[in-house]
Design a protein around this motif. Structure first.
Motif, PDB file in Angstrom:
ATOM      1  N   LYS A  11       0.819  -1.212   0.000  1.00 50.96           N
ATOM      2  CA  LYS A  11       0.000   0.000   0.000  1.00 50.96           C
ATOM      3  C   LYS A  11       0.850   1.258   0.000  1.00 50.96           C
ATOM      4  O   LYS A  11       0.348   2.346   0.265  1.00 50.96           O
ATOM      5  N   GLY A  12       2.145   1.118  -0.255  1.00 52.84           N
ATOM      6  CA  GLY A  12       3.065   2.235  -0.122  1.00 52.84           C
ATOM      7  C   GLY A  12       3.469   2.867  -1.435  1.00 52.84           C
ATOM      8  O   GLY A  12       2.894   2.596  -2.491  1.00 52.84           O
ATOM      9  N   PRO A  13       4.505   3.703  -1.393  1.00 51.15           N
ATOM     10  CA  PRO A  13       4.980   4.415  -2.593  1.00 51.15           C
ATOM     11  C   PRO A  13       5.642   3.479  -3.586  1.00 51.15           C
ATOM     12  O   PRO A  13       6.020   2.353  -3.254  1.00 51.15           O
ATOM     13  N   LYS A  14       5.805   3.959  -4.808  1.00 53.79           N
ATOM     14  CA  LYS A  14       6.385   3.146  -5.869  1.00 53.79           C
ATOM     15  C   LYS A  14       7.913   3.174  -5.863  1.00 53.79           C
ATOM     16  O   LYS A  14       8.551   2.299  -6.451  1.00 53.79           O
ATOM     17  N   ALA A  15       8.508   4.149  -5.208  1.00 59.05           N
ATOM     18  CA  ALA A  15       9.963   4.291  -5.216  1.00 59.05           C
ATOM     19  C   ALA A  15      10.629   3.130  -4.489  1.00 59.05           C
ATOM     20  O   ALA A  15      10.133   2.651  -3.463  1.00 59.05           O
ATOM     21  N   VAL A  16      11.747   2.659  -5.028  1.00 55.46           N
ATOM     22  CA  VAL A  16      12.503   1.574  -4.402  1.00 55.46           C
ATOM     23  C   VAL A  16      13.982   1.967  -4.351  1.00 55.46           C
ATOM     24  O   VAL A  16      14.440   2.832  -5.089  1.00 55.46           O
ATOM     25  N   THR A  17      14.721   1.318  -3.455  1.00 54.14           N
ATOM     26  CA  THR A  17      16.158   1.540  -3.321  1.00 54.14           C
ATOM     27  C   THR A  17      16.835   0.179  -3.268  1.00 54.14           C
ATOM     28  O   THR A  17      16.802  -0.494  -2.234  1.00 54.14           O
ATOM     29  N   LEU A  18      17.425  -0.244  -4.379  1.00 51.90           N
ATOM     30  CA  LEU A  18      18.003  -1.577  -4.465  1.00 51.90           C
ATOM     31  C   LEU A  18      19.420  -1.581  -3.904  1.00 51.90           C
ATOM     32  O   LEU A  18      20.200  -0.661  -4.156  1.00 51.90           O
ATOM     33  N   ASN A  19      19.752  -2.657  -3.148  1.00 55.59           N
ATOM     34  CA  ASN A  19      21.122  -2.765  -2.652  1.00 55.59           C
ATOM     35  C   ASN A  19      21.949  -3.651  -3.580  1.00 55.59           C
ATOM     36  O   ASN A  19      21.493  -4.054  -4.654  1.00 55.59           O
ATOM     37  N   HIS A  20      23.166  -3.990  -3.167  1.00 52.65           N
ATOM     38  CA  HIS A  20      24.101  -4.708  -4.030  1.00 52.65           C
ATOM     39  C   HIS A  20      23.672  -6.133  -4.349  1.00 52.65           C
ATOM     40  O   HIS A  20      24.197  -6.742  -5.276  1.00 52.65           O
ATOM     41  N   GLU A  21      22.686  -6.671  -3.607  1.00 52.42           N
ATOM     42  CA  GLU A  21      22.250  -8.041  -3.829  1.00 52.42           C
ATOM     43  C   GLU A  21      21.224  -8.167  -4.945  1.00 52.42           C
ATOM     44  O   GLU A  21      20.922  -9.271  -5.394  1.00 52.42           O
ATOM     45  N   VAL A  22      20.679  -7.042  -5.387  1.00 51.16           N
ATOM     46  CA  VAL A  22      19.568  -7.039  -6.339  1.00 51.16           C
ATOM     47  C   VAL A  22      19.959  -6.278  -7.599  1.00 51.16           C
ATOM     48  O   VAL A  22      20.431  -5.143  -7.533  1.00 51.16           O
ATOM     49  N   GLU A  23      19.752  -6.913  -8.757  1.00 44.00           N
ATOM     50  CA  GLU A  23      20.061  -6.270 -10.028  1.00 44.00           C
ATOM     51  C   GLU A  23      18.910  -5.412 -10.523  1.00 44.00           C
ATOM     52  O   GLU A  23      19.102  -4.304 -11.006  1.00 44.00           O
ATOM     53  N   THR A  24      17.694  -5.946 -10.399  1.00 40.22           N
ATOM     54  CA  THR A  24      16.525  -5.187 -10.831  1.00 40.22           C
ATOM     55  C   THR A  24      15.290  -5.693 -10.104  1.00 40.22           C
ATOM     56  O   THR A  24      15.307  -6.769  -9.487  1.00 40.22           O
ATOM     57  N   LEU A  25      14.222  -4.934 -10.190  1.00 39.89           N
ATOM     58  CA  LEU A  25      12.943  -5.281  -9.569  1.00 39.89           C
ATOM     59  C   LEU A  25      11.864  -5.224 -10.642  1.00 39.89           C
ATOM     60  O   LEU A  25      11.843  -4.292 -11.447  1.00 39.89           O
TER      61      LEU A  25
END
Length: 200
Positions: free
Chosen positions: A127-141
């Motif tokens: 139910k939250g905002p669309k913005a994301v902050t990926l760390n070094h473990e994740v290439e894409t969402l």
């Protein structure tokens, strides 16, 4: 069920009888979050991450759900899923997620060794905002429409080499991504639930 693992009852609209692995307290534990959201057009999308590509990691580059191993500071497996999701994606399930249900335990192994590990999936509505902050473990969402994931036309097979030979594993291909393995098993259990039905 281990002390401190009691979870709120799932909504009555969930037809769930999740399986628990009896000896799970003796094994390494991990937890993941299956996060879905409603679209402006009345559809439903499910969130996947693509793991960062790392040499020596057998699951490098695979599609997965955010999550990871329990740490000493995690009061419950569900708390681990929420912490790992925040660390990997910036998605704060405690503040903006609505917990829905727990799915069945799955048995797998550590990424770097052959020791068994129990993975417990937890389902949330976002139910939250669309913005994301990926760390070094994740290439894409990637958000994938649930209708696409459920369509039999989009199911396929992926060759998987094992010491005993090559197996053709069931999978779902979306654009250039392939959802298979543990994530595919969790997805099938989720798809058996009436997620796309209107709320009562």
């Amino acid at each position: 069920m281990a002390h401190g693992e009691h979870q709120p009852a799932a909504s009555s609209r969930w037809r769930l009888r999740p399986r628990e692995i009896p000896f799970r307290r003796r094994l390494t534990r991990a937890a993941v979050a299956l996060i879905y959201r409603r679209t402006d057009h009345g559809g439903t999308e499910l969130l996947f991450i693509q793991r960062a590509r790392r040499e020596g990691d057998p699951w490098s580059g695979d599609m997965a759900f955010p999550g990871g191993r329990l740490q000493p500071e995690d009061a419950t497996p569900r708390a681990a899923a929420e912490r790992e999701t925040l660390e990997e994606t910036g998605i704060d399930l405690v503040r903006h997620g609505r917990f829905q249900a727990r799915l069945s335990d799955l048995l797998t192994r550590h990424h770097s060794r052959w020791r068994p590990m129990v993975v417990t999936p937890y389902v949330y509505e976002w139910k939250g905002p669309k913005a994301v902050t990926l760390n070094h473990e994740v290439e894409t969402l990637v958000w994938v429409p649930l209708d696409y994931l459920a369509d039999k036309e989009n199911q396929s097979k992926r060759p998987w080499r094992t010491p005993l030979g090559t197996l053709n594993m069931p999978c779902c291909r979306y654009q250039e991504y392939c959802i298979w393995g543990l994530s595919y098993s969790m997805l099938q259990e989720l798809l058996a639930q009436p997620l796309t039905q209107p709320r009562q």
